[in-house]
Design an enzyme around this catalytic site. Sequence first.
Site, PDB file in Angstrom:
ATOM      1  N   SER A   1       0.786  -1.239   0.000  1.00  0.00           N
ATOM      2  CA  SER A   1       0.000   0.000   0.000  1.00  0.00           C
ATOM      3  C   SER A   1       0.818   1.290   0.000  1.00  0.00           C
ATOM      4  O   SER A   1       0.248   2.374  -0.099  1.00  0.00           O
ATOM      5  CB  SER A   1      -0.957   0.014   1.199  1.00  0.00           C
ATOM      6  OG  SER A   1      -0.236   0.042   2.415  1.00  0.00           O
TER       7      SER A   1
ATOM      8  N   LYS B   1      -5.903   4.308   8.626  1.00  0.00           N
ATOM      9  CA  LYS B   1      -4.778   5.066   8.082  1.00  0.00           C
ATOM     10  C   LYS B   1      -5.017   6.564   8.110  1.00  0.00           C
ATOM     11  O   LYS B   1      -4.088   7.352   8.325  1.00  0.00           O
ATOM     12  CB  LYS B   1      -4.473   4.586   6.658  1.00  0.00           C
ATOM     13  CG  LYS B   1      -3.875   3.191   6.634  1.00  0.00           C
ATOM     14  CD  LYS B   1      -3.497   2.735   5.244  1.00  0.00           C
ATOM     15  CE  LYS B   1      -2.825   1.364   5.309  1.00  0.00           C
ATOM     16  NZ  LYS B   1      -2.401   0.862   3.997  1.00  0.00           N
TER      17      LYS B   1
END
EC number: 3.4.21.53
Length: 355
Positions: free
Chosen positions: A249, A294
């Site tokens: 990611s 996140k």
Amino acid sequence: MPRRSATMLASTILLIALVCAVALIKVPYAEMSPGPTYNTLGSQNGKKVITITGRATYPTTGNLNMTTVEVTSADYELNLVEAFTGWLRHDDAVIPHGNLYPDNQTEQQSEQQNAEDFTASQDSAKAAALKQLGIPVGSAVVVSAVVANSPSVGKLHAGDVITAVDGTPVSTPEQVAPLVTKHKPGQDVVFTVEPPKKDGTPSGTRQQVTVTTAKNPDTGKAMVGIQPGTEHTFPFTIDINLGDVGGPSAGLMFSLGIIDKLQSTNLTGGKFVAGTGTIDDNGKVGPIGGISMKIIAARRAGAQYFFTPSDNCAEAAADTPKGLRLVKVDTLAQAVTDLAAIRSDKTAALPVCGK
């Protein structure tokens, strides 16, 4: 002991026993929480996160932070109390164990997969960044993985560069399988390969390796048990140092960090930008997991803007931390353009997630 006291004591003991029993009940869930963030323009454990040698680099300011999540291990199951308290906490997410670890994946298998994904994402991030800057990038077909108990075990190895199959040159991973399946199970396939040196660089020495095919149980066709992939060659060295961080990611933020170091324009203008997203060789940004955790991690670190893959926008916009602006991104080129708007404080036209 009075009867009333005895009854209360018995009830208390029973309640304690019940609580203990509940605490021992395992449930098929895992827990996810915000992890640390890392400035791709900065240093970690005394080393620069991105180091470039053999090419001129330029000073950078501000932040281009990649974000992470912390998760319970594949071998750990939450008990009922842990799951319930996790559900109550805003900055935690309790999700089905199988969503994180499909097919009963072990912790060792998970760590290996994350490491492989992280390595692949770095390679794609480098390729995308250099292509964005117009710097030529070479490529080769490699053995990405060898399937356990397959005919290729001990013959082909991860990292081997495949230059030909049965004498036919190959330049893309997609060319390998059709050349193998032209054979019947039990027949031989000859691979021309270039094994890497110990440091992973090409050895320059080619050799022919004969592999006897087996029958693919799913298709009935011939198979050798390898996963071909692409490995790029670059005109200078780009090293990414982040210890045990894993997964794919961080690709977008690595690409932006590389670009910032290789061009004279300061991408952030000193602003604090964080983000996430996979990236392919051509700069296409893809979705990731754990977006809600996140964005919390990014805001805690001080980010003002967060680059969000388009497919993650709906989830991220549902509960955005105050003071954080979600910028919707589809490509690396768009992210570079958006950074120009951010550093010049012309952000009204930025594509955003949500209203």
